[in-house]
Write a protein that holds these residues in place. Structure first.
Motif, mmCIF file in Angstrom:
data_model
loop_
_atom_site.group_PDB
_atom_site.id
_atom_site.type_symbol
_atom_site.label_atom_id
_atom_site.label_comp_id
_atom_site.label_asym_id
_atom_site.label_seq_id
_atom_site.Cartn_x
_atom_site.Cartn_y
_atom_site.Cartn_z
ATOM 1 N N ASP A 25 -47.316 34.512 28.305
ATOM 2 C CA ASP A 25 -47.808 35.861 28.058
ATOM 3 C C ASP A 25 -46.616 36.781 27.807
ATOM 4 O OD1 ASP A 25 -48.631 38.575 28.465
ATOM 5 O OD2 ASP A 25 -50.391 37.868 29.554
ATOM 6 N N ARG A 26 -46.481 37.280 26.586
ATOM 7 C CA ARG A 26 -45.319 38.091 26.210
ATOM 8 C C ARG A 26 -45.212 39.350 27.074
ATOM 9 N NH1 ARG A 26 -42.192 38.130 21.269
ATOM 10 N NH2 ARG A 26 -41.013 40.054 21.176
ATOM 11 N N SER A 27 -46.340 39.982 27.359
ATOM 12 C CA SER A 27 -46.294 41.221 28.144
ATOM 13 C C SER A 27 -45.799 40.958 29.566
ATOM 14 C CB SER A 27 -47.671 41.885 28.182
ATOM 15 O OG SER A 27 -48.632 41.075 28.842
ATOM 16 N N LYS A 28 -46.152 39.800 30.124
ATOM 17 C CA LYS A 28 -45.669 39.466 31.467
ATOM 18 C C LYS A 28 -44.174 39.153 31.454
ATOM 19 C CE LYS A 28 -49.855 37.930 33.819
ATOM 20 N NZ LYS A 28 -50.471 36.854 34.649
ATOM 21 N N ILE A 29 -43.698 38.507 30.389
ATOM 22 C CA ILE A 29 -42.254 38.270 30.257
ATOM 23 C C ILE A 29 -41.514 39.600 30.225
ATOM 24 C CG2 ILE A 29 -40.442 37.448 28.711
ATOM 25 C CD1 ILE A 29 -42.252 35.174 27.880
ATOM 26 N N GLU A 30 -42.025 40.550 29.463
ATOM 27 C CA GLU A 30 -41.390 41.866 29.385
ATOM 28 C C GLU A 30 -41.361 42.533 30.756
ATOM 29 O OE1 GLU A 30 -43.458 43.991 26.336
ATOM 30 O OE2 GLU A 30 -42.655 42.745 24.714
ATOM 31 N N GLN A 31 -42.448 42.429 31.492
ATOM 32 C CA GLN A 31 -42.483 43.008 32.838
ATOM 33 C C GLN A 31 -41.491 42.318 33.767
ATOM 34 O OE1 GLN A 31 -43.985 45.703 34.018
ATOM 35 N NE2 GLN A 31 -44.933 46.160 32.030
ATOM 36 N N ASP A 32 -41.291 41.025 33.590
ATOM 37 C CA ASP A 32 -40.304 40.312 34.397
ATOM 38 C C ASP A 32 -38.898 40.856 34.150
ATOM 39 O OD1 ASP A 32 -42.205 38.676 35.554
ATOM 40 O OD2 ASP A 32 -41.851 36.991 34.187
ATOM 41 N N PHE A 33 -38.581 41.174 32.898
ATOM 42 C CA PHE A 33 -37.253 41.709 32.611
ATOM 43 C C PHE A 33 -37.101 43.140 33.108
ATOM 44 C CE2 PHE A 33 -36.948 38.067 29.705
ATOM 45 C CZ PHE A 33 -35.678 37.628 30.042
ATOM 46 N N ILE A 34 -38.170 43.922 33.092
ATOM 47 C CA ILE A 34 -38.120 45.250 33.698
ATOM 48 C C ILE A 34 -37.854 45.113 35.199
ATOM 49 C CG2 ILE A 34 -39.459 47.318 34.240
ATOM 50 C CD1 ILE A 34 -40.972 46.852 31.578
ATOM 51 N N ALA A 35 -38.549 44.175 35.841
ATOM 52 C CA ALA A 35 -38.341 43.946 37.275
ATOM 53 C C ALA A 35 -36.925 43.464 37.560
ATOM 54 C CB ALA A 35 -39.363 42.935 37.793
ATOM 55 N N ALA A 36 -36.380 42.627 36.674
ATOM 56 C CA ALA A 36 -35.003 42.150 36.849
ATOM 57 C C ALA A 36 -34.018 43.300 36.754
ATOM 58 C CB ALA A 36 -34.685 41.093 35.796
ATOM 59 N N ALA A 37 -34.265 44.236 35.831
ATOM 60 C CA ALA A 37 -33.397 45.409 35.711
ATOM 61 C C ALA A 37 -33.458 46.252 36.978
ATOM 62 C CB ALA A 37 -33.809 46.231 34.494
#
Length: 296
Positions: free
Chosen positions: A155-167
């Motif tokens: 899920d692309r949107s979940k990947i994006e959220q993972d990188f926001i969380a990593a930041a």
């Protein structure tokens, strides 16, 4: 194995590899197209091998280097896949808090080249963190073809959220200052642009390498200084630049864009024949100077 330089490979082969690497054609189609090219003195198999990453070539900083310490760290990602993991690299002689840089991989997971980029940053005094989008599926599988397939199915949107969380995880790390940069390559270049747009409160400087901008109206939210690195022979990504440039200008963002002559998409990646040593070094020196200026 005979070394094949990028000057020996026709542009059409690079273009087809780019289509293959981004999922527009499958491996069989890529190989069959290569077989039609008249390449003096080289077999199509040799050319395919030169275009495919060989990560033995991509280690500039050893994981055993005494100047750095690398660990795997997990972080919470409530809006993403729940939990993420990344490769955290810190300078061993850290006497005070240091600025941090999030390192974002291409469309195939946390491969050895991206880990090496994180180690290069730590050697320069930054705390670097390289998340693996494939962690929810067990992590980078050890080869790019499988990694690419795995990431495409997520899920692309979940990947994006993972990188926001990593930041967020990196920004509040007790060893880091309040300054956070992001650098990414290909898909990671897109994520770098996306983070600058959707999380302007987190990102203090961004350096996307050959990545497309954030979607639609999101580009209006970019506030942090941004350095955009383009390859000259990269029609797909470069086509997105005029509109992005206009939006950055309209919103008075501090930005600079560089296009590196005679380079291919992926020219910074030193594991394939797309690598251009001179231009990669220039782009990297500019990246380091940019981060030192805006994160110090």
């Amino acid at each position: 194995m005979t070394h094949i330089s990028n000057e020996q490979i026709p542009q059409q082969a690079f273009d087809w590899y780019d289509d293959y690497a981004h999922g527009d054609i499958d491996r069989r189609t890529f190989m069959s197209r290569l077989a039609t090219l008249p390449i003096a003195g080289l077999t199509f198999g040799a050319v395919a091998g030169a275009l495919t990453p060989n990560y033995v070539l991509a280690e500039q900083v050893s994981f055993n280097d005494s100047a750095i310490k690398a660990t795997y760290e997990t972080f919470e990602s409530a809006k993403g896949h729940g939990t993420g993991q990344g490769y955290l690299v810190v300078p061993t002689e850290l006497k005070a808090k240091a600025p941090a840089v999030l390192v974002v991989h291409e469309n195939r997971g946390l491969n050895p080249y991206i880990k090496d980029v994180a180690r290069r940053l730590a050697k320069q005094g930054f705390i670097a963190f390289a998340p693996d989008a494939l962690f929810p599926l067990g992590g980078y599988p050890g080869n790019d073809d499988e990694g690419r397939t795995m990431q495409r199915g997520m899920d692309r949107s979940k990947i994006e959220q993972d990188f926001i969380a990593a930041a967020e995880f990196l920004k509040i790390n007790e060893a880091t200052t309040d300054k956070l940069g992001v650098v990414g390559f290909c898909f990671g270049g897109y994520i770098s642009n996306m983070l600058a747009a959707v999380a302007p409160e987190l990102i203090d400087a961004a350096v996307p390498f050959y990545g497309t901008p954030a979607k639609g109206e999101l580009v209006k939210n970019v506030k942090a200084p941004i350095m955009i690195q383009f390859a000259e022979n990269d029609k797909r990504v470069n086509a997105s630049w005029p509109d992005y440039e206009a939006a950055l200008k309209a919103n008075k963002v501090d930005f600079i864009a560089h296009t590196y002559p005679k380079t291919q998409h992926g020219f910074h990646n030193d594991s394939t024949s797309r690598y251009n040593p001179e231009m990669a070094e220039l782009a990297w020196s500019r990246t380091l100077s940019f981060f030192k200026e805006h994160l110090s």
